[in-house]
Each structure stands twice: as C-alpha cells, then as structure tokens.
Enzyme design. Structure first.
Site, PDB file in Angstrom:
ATOM      1  N   ARG A 148       3.161  -3.770  -2.503  1.00  7.25           N
ATOM      2  CA  ARG A 148       3.093  -2.544  -3.289  1.00  7.25           C
ATOM      3  C   ARG A 148       3.801  -2.785  -4.621  1.00  7.25           C
ATOM      4  O   ARG A 148       4.896  -3.353  -4.648  1.00  7.25           O
ATOM      5  CB  ARG A 148       3.805  -1.432  -2.504  1.00  7.25           C
ATOM      6  CG  ARG A 148       3.694  -0.072  -3.131  1.00  7.25           C
ATOM      7  CD  ARG A 148       4.496   0.949  -2.349  1.00  7.25           C
ATOM      8  NE  ARG A 148       5.796   1.160  -2.986  1.00  7.25           N
ATOM      9  CZ  ARG A 148       6.527   2.270  -2.853  1.00  7.25           C
ATOM     10  NH1 ARG A 148       6.099   3.258  -2.092  1.00  7.25           N
ATOM     11  NH2 ARG A 148       7.688   2.388  -3.450  1.00  7.25           N
ATOM     12  N   TYR A 160      10.287   7.298  -9.540  1.00  9.59           N
ATOM     13  CA  TYR A 160      10.172   6.972  -8.123  1.00  9.59           C
ATOM     14  C   TYR A 160       9.833   5.486  -7.934  1.00  9.59           C
ATOM     15  O   TYR A 160       9.004   4.936  -8.655  1.00  9.59           O
ATOM     16  CB  TYR A 160       9.064   7.820  -7.458  1.00  9.59           C
ATOM     17  CG  TYR A 160       8.711   7.225  -6.113  1.00  9.59           C
ATOM     18  CD1 TYR A 160       9.572   7.400  -5.035  1.00  9.59           C
ATOM     19  CD2 TYR A 160       7.605   6.402  -5.958  1.00  9.59           C
ATOM     20  CE1 TYR A 160       9.325   6.785  -3.832  1.00  9.59           C
ATOM     21  CE2 TYR A 160       7.345   5.787  -4.754  1.00  9.59           C
ATOM     22  CZ  TYR A 160       8.206   5.976  -3.693  1.00  9.59           C
ATOM     23  OH  TYR A 160       7.977   5.348  -2.508  1.00  9.59           O
ATOM     24  N   ASP A 211       1.921   3.592  -5.112  1.00  7.81           N
ATOM     25  CA  ASP A 211       2.265   4.938  -4.638  1.00  7.81           C
ATOM     26  C   ASP A 211       2.443   5.876  -5.839  1.00  7.81           C
ATOM     27  O   ASP A 211       3.325   5.654  -6.680  1.00  7.81           O
ATOM     28  CB  ASP A 211       3.574   4.857  -3.832  1.00  7.81           C
ATOM     29  CG  ASP A 211       3.893   6.152  -3.093  1.00  7.81           C
ATOM     30  OD1 ASP A 211       3.202   7.172  -3.328  1.00  7.81           O
ATOM     31  OD2 ASP A 211       4.843   6.141  -2.273  1.00  7.81           O
ATOM     32  N   HIS A 213       3.092   9.089  -5.396  1.00 17.28           N
ATOM     33  CA  HIS A 213       4.143  10.002  -4.920  1.00 17.28           C
ATOM     34  C   HIS A 213       3.876  11.452  -5.335  1.00 17.28           C
ATOM     35  O   HIS A 213       4.752  12.137  -5.880  1.00 17.28           O
ATOM     36  CB  HIS A 213       5.533   9.534  -5.386  1.00 17.28           C
ATOM     37  CG  HIS A 213       6.577   9.639  -4.317  1.00 17.28           C
ATOM     38  ND1 HIS A 213       7.584  10.554  -4.361  1.00 17.28           N
ATOM     39  CD2 HIS A 213       6.749   8.961  -3.165  1.00 17.28           C
ATOM     40  CE1 HIS A 213       8.351  10.423  -3.294  1.00 17.28           C
ATOM     41  NE2 HIS A 213       7.865   9.461  -2.539  1.00 17.28           N
ATOM     42  N   GLU A 237      -1.772   5.684  -3.161  1.00 16.03           N
ATOM     43  CA  GLU A 237      -1.134   6.536  -2.150  1.00 16.03           C
ATOM     44  C   GLU A 237      -0.681   7.865  -2.751  1.00 16.03           C
ATOM     45  O   GLU A 237      -0.176   7.898  -3.881  1.00 16.03           O
ATOM     46  CB  GLU A 237       0.072   5.759  -1.613  1.00 16.03           C
ATOM     47  CG  GLU A 237       0.919   6.526  -0.632  1.00 16.03           C
ATOM     48  CD  GLU A 237       2.166   5.741  -0.260  1.00 16.03           C
ATOM     49  OE1 GLU A 237       2.178   4.498  -0.388  1.00 16.03           O
ATOM     50  OE2 GLU A 237       3.138   6.391   0.147  1.00 16.03           O
ATOM     51  N   GLU A 263       2.342  10.511   4.526  1.00 15.41           N
ATOM     52  CA  GLU A 263       3.700  10.201   5.004  1.00 15.41           C
ATOM     53  C   GLU A 263       4.519  11.462   5.253  1.00 15.41           C
ATOM     54  O   GLU A 263       5.475  11.416   6.011  1.00 15.41           O
ATOM     55  CB  GLU A 263       4.427   9.260   4.033  1.00 15.41           C
ATOM     56  CG  GLU A 263       4.767   9.898   2.704  1.00 15.41           C
ATOM     57  CD  GLU A 263       5.474   8.927   1.758  1.00 15.41           C
ATOM     58  OE1 GLU A 263       5.118   7.746   1.746  1.00 15.41           O
ATOM     59  OE2 GLU A 263       6.385   9.383   1.053  1.00 15.41           O
ATOM     60  N   ARG A 284      -1.413   7.921   6.656  1.00 13.19           N
ATOM     61  CA  ARG A 284      -0.076   7.317   6.648  1.00 13.19           C
ATOM     62  C   ARG A 284       0.949   8.034   7.522  1.00 13.19           C
ATOM     63  O   ARG A 284       2.148   7.751   7.454  1.00 13.19           O
ATOM     64  CB  ARG A 284       0.431   7.270   5.199  1.00 13.19           C
ATOM     65  CG  ARG A 284      -0.088   6.050   4.514  1.00 13.19           C
ATOM     66  CD  ARG A 284       0.341   5.922   3.100  1.00 13.19           C
ATOM     67  NE  ARG A 284       1.771   6.079   2.857  1.00 13.19           N
ATOM     68  CZ  ARG A 284       2.714   5.219   3.228  1.00 13.19           C
ATOM     69  NH1 ARG A 284       2.397   4.140   3.890  1.00 13.19           N
ATOM     70  NH2 ARG A 284       3.982   5.453   2.943  1.00 13.19           N
ATOM     71  N   GLU A 340       3.605  -0.276   6.401  1.00 10.82           N
ATOM     72  CA  GLU A 340       4.620  -0.419   5.342  1.00 10.82           C
ATOM     73  C   GLU A 340       5.885  -1.046   5.932  1.00 10.82           C
ATOM     74  O   GLU A 340       6.294  -0.721   7.046  1.00 10.82           O
ATOM     75  CB  GLU A 340       4.959   0.964   4.763  1.00 10.82           C
ATOM     76  CG  GLU A 340       5.968   0.903   3.626  1.00 10.82           C
ATOM     77  CD  GLU A 340       6.270   2.286   3.037  1.00 10.82           C
ATOM     78  OE1 GLU A 340       5.927   3.292   3.686  1.00 10.82           O
ATOM     79  OE2 GLU A 340       6.845   2.341   1.935  1.00 10.82           O
ATOM     80  N   TRP A 403       8.779  15.734  -6.622  1.00 13.28           N
ATOM     81  CA  TRP A 403       9.374  14.423  -6.461  1.00 13.28           C
ATOM     82  C   TRP A 403       8.404  13.608  -5.593  1.00 13.28           C
ATOM     83  O   TRP A 403       7.914  12.605  -5.883  1.00 13.28           O
ATOM     84  CB  TRP A 403      10.748  14.465  -5.781  1.00 13.28           C
ATOM     85  CG  TRP A 403      11.199  13.079  -5.438  1.00 13.28           C
ATOM     86  CD1 TRP A 403      11.228  12.499  -4.203  1.00 13.28           C
ATOM     87  CD2 TRP A 403      11.644  12.065  -6.359  1.00 13.28           C
ATOM     88  NE1 TRP A 403      11.675  11.206  -4.309  1.00 13.28           N
ATOM     89  CE2 TRP A 403      11.929  10.907  -5.602  1.00 13.28           C
ATOM     90  CE3 TRP A 403      11.824  12.048  -7.741  1.00 13.28           C
ATOM     91  CZ2 TRP A 403      12.384   9.712  -6.195  1.00 13.28           C
ATOM     92  CZ3 TRP A 403      12.274  10.877  -8.331  1.00 13.28           C
ATOM     93  CH2 TRP A 403      12.553   9.713  -7.570  1.00 13.28           C
TER      94      TRP A 403
END
Ligand code: KDG
Ligand code: MG
Length: 403
Positions: A148, A160, A211, A213, A237, A263, A284, A340, A403
């Site tokens: 990643r 992030y 990602d 995020h 992601e 996630e 995920r 991951e 976030w």
C-alpha cells in the site's frame, strides 16, 4: 457439557491499547478473543464486563452459534461497533476453545485449507513520493507481493497514513484528538504522480494499493479511479464514506479501478447492497469489529455469490489475537483476496506470543491447536492502559471533515 466457568477482560498497552477477553471452561481449557476498538477501548471492556460476562457463566462453551444469537438478539439494540466487538471477542474465544478441545488448528474446523497462506500487503509511506518508494523497495526486497502506498500531500502539513516519527504508522497518537487540515483538490493532484513514479521504480510485478480513508465525494472518487487506471492499482480503499451504500454506483459508472471498503463495518447489513449490486470488489470487514468468525463467514459467503473477495483490515490496532483469527479465516474461505499486515511492536508480540509467521509475501496461521495465540498476563500487567485518540480532520476553512 464443556461449561464456561469464568471470563475476564485484560486491558494492556504494550505500545498501544488492546482489550482481550479470556474465557475459561470446566475442563481448564482457555480461549482468547480480541475486543479492541481504537480510541474507545474502555467502552468495549465495560460492555463485556457489565453486560456480557454475567450471561456467559454456566453456558455451553461448544454452543458458538447459539451464544452468538443470544448476545446479538438478546441485546435488543443490535449492531454498533461496541456491541459487535464484544460479541466478536466471545466468538473468537469460543472458536479457540473448540479447536483446542479438538486438538486442531482452527482452520481445520472451518473446512480446512484452501491455500497455504494469506497474501498480505505491507504499508509504505513517506513525506514525499521518493521516501514512499524507498520504503516500498525495502518491502519488495523482503518478498512482499503487495504494497500500500501513502504519501504526504504537497501543501498539507500532515495527513492520514503518513508517519511523522515512526516507521510503522500509528494514528491514535495523543490524549486528545490531533487536528489535521485537508484539501481534496491538493490530494487529488498528488496521487497520480505517486502511482506513476511507483510503477516506474517498482515495475509491474507488484500489487499496489491505496487508502483514501473516506475523504472524497463519489464523483471525485470516480475521477481518481480513472486517473489511476493506467497504473492498474489492486484497489482503492474507502473512497467515500459508506453509510450511503448507493454512493458507490456513481464511482462504478466512471472507473474500472477495483474498490475496497468495510474496515468500519460491523455487520452484514452494512455491506448487503454493496455486495448484491456488485458495487465493490473487496470487502474489508474483519473479525474483531464485525461480530467474530461466525459473522464474518456469513459476510464472506454472501460476497462469494457476487464475485466479491475479502481483504480484511489488519492495522496495528487489531491485536495479534485478531490477526490469528483472521488468518485461519483467510486460508479456509474460497473467496479470499488479500490480508492487510502492519507489524506490531516488539512489546506487543511479547505480550501476545503467536504461531503465525511471515514467509514469501504471505502470513501462515501455523499448526498450533486453536487460534495459535495466547496472552502473557504477567507481562500485560506491566503495560497499563493509556488514553489515546484518533485524530480529527478539518477543511482549510476550519469546518469539520472526515478523518
Ligand atoms: O483505527 C483506525 C485504523 O485502523 C485505520 O485508520 C487504519 O485505515 C486504516 C487501514 O486501512 O489500515
Ligand atoms: Mg483503511
């Protein structure tokens, strides 16, 4: 009957906070489950101690599905990360006990191996593209097949996925949330440069992931997906916040870049539409936040009907107990995609001695009976809980953002 005679919660901070449930049976067998919810650890500890453990004593330790239903339906309120992490911890611990009672590694009880190990992806990050690529090269040298990439965004002080001081990124970094500033425009300009440079430097025999995020709108995500198509990312992601699952339709209309999400999901209902409409390619959700092995298998089975593969969350805030459970799950399901993998600190590995090992770009769950992980309680007691929060994010005009 193999009765549950005791259960207790252990909170420890060997570098970061972890919550572990330990269940003991009338035969003296013990099982462990991860109950860590980053930044909200004590809420799950309290939910377990005050509301779950009293209901467990005297129950049949082998009745895993029954206990799952009892805790889920019996709570009346259903779902939510605190409840589902607590249920997950019980579920993991009971699977651990059942497999230990059978004298088998857990994956054997889940149908046996479909593959030798679980392909993992490492995290390469840096303040600049050059630093990120340098780190990616060190993972290539270790045999990783997937990496990643996260890089600093020119014009933004911090973001992030980019570590300030440590090699291994740890976002819960302060006793009150750290403030970050975000600009989607600056970010969107920077990612294609990162992927272009990465393909030039790393070649094409490595999977590259990224990602977002939860920070884009669907149309922005569609544009980024399209911009990255020439570099063939393995996935993008968390492109957008996923409360509104239909948001992903718009992204799908604009790009063939594979999408991963989940996630922060804690139940099959969070991803039902995403899966049934084939709006994503990788789900995920992971063991600790999605109700344990029992519920995650249900999600994976639904996903398999729609060509969606798994890509379990595996950041450092998921303890080695969760990682062990995830690996038994990963090797036993037909539609595994990728796992991951972020290294824990040496202190964490010592508190949670485990059987899983890294070899040739994959993690292997090992052959120890059960989950193949324990908690060293004496050592754990040397690391008391320390409050730590995830950061918050604001737009450049000061308004709150994701976030
Ligand atoms: O606790 C939050 C972290 O697990 C999360 O920010 C990490 O996004 C993450 C990832 O993909 O590992
Ligand atoms: Mg993520």
């Amino acid at each position: 009957m193999l009765k549950i005679v005791s259960a207790r919660v252990i909170v420890t901070c060997p570098g970061r906070n972890f919550v572990t449930l330990k269940i003991e049976t009338s035969d003296g067998l013990t099982g462990v489950g991860d109950a860590t919810l980053n930044g909200r650890e004590l809420s799950v500890a309290s939910y377990l101690t005050d509301h779950v453990i009293p209901c467990l004593i005297g129950r049949d330790a082998h009745a895993i599905e029954e206990t799952w239903q009892y805790l889920y339906r019996g709570a009346y309120w259903r779902r939510g990360p605190v409840t589902m992490s607590a249920i997950a911890a019980v579920d993991m611990a009971l699977w651990d006990i059942k497999a230990k009672a059978a004298g088998l590694p857990l994956y054997q009880l889940l149908g046996g191996r479909c593959r030798d190990g679980a392909m993992v992806y490492a995290h390469a990050n840096g303040a600049t593209i050059e630093e990120t690529i340098e780190q990616a090269q060190s993972y290539l040298a270790l045999g990783y097949k997937a990496i990643r990439l996260q890089s600093g965004v020119p014009g933004l002080k911090s973001t992030y996925g980019v570590s300030k001081t440590r090699l291994f990124y740890e976002p819960a970094d302060a006793v009150l949330p750290t403030e970050n500033v975000w600009s989607s425009e600056k970010y969107l300009r920077s990612v294609p440069d990162l992927f272009k440079a990465a393909r030039n430097a790393l070649g094409w025999d490595i999977h590259l992931l990224h990602d977002i995020h939860h920070r884009l709108t669907p149309i922005e995500a569609g544009r980024l997906g399209k911009d990255l198509e020439p570099y063939r990312p393995f996935w993008l992601e968390d492109a957008v916040p996923a409360e509104n699952q239909a948001n992903f339709r718009l992204i799908r209309q604009h790009t063939t870049t594979p999408l991963a999400v989940g996630e922060i999901f804690n139940s099959i209902w969070d991803c039902k539409q995403l899966i049934e409409e084939q709006l994503i390619d990788y789900i995920r959700a992971t063991v600790v936040h999605a109700g344990g092995i029992t519920h995650l298998r249900r999600i994976a089975a639904l996903a398999d009907l729609y060509n969606v593969r798994t890509g379990c969350h595996g950041a450092t805030d998921l303890s080695p107990v969760c990682m062990s459970a995830a690996l038994h799950f990963d090797v036993s399901i037909p539609n595994f995609g990728i796992q991951e993998y972020m290294h824990h600190t040496k202190e964490t590995d010592a508190v949670f001695p485990h059987a899983y090992t890294y070899r040739g770009g994959a993690l292997h769950p090992g052959e120890a009976p059960g989950l193949g992980v324990e908690i060293d309680e004496k050592l754990a007691a040397q690391y008391p809980y320390k409050r730590a929060f995830l950061p918050v994010n604001r737009l450049e005009d000061g308004s709150m953002f994701n976030w």
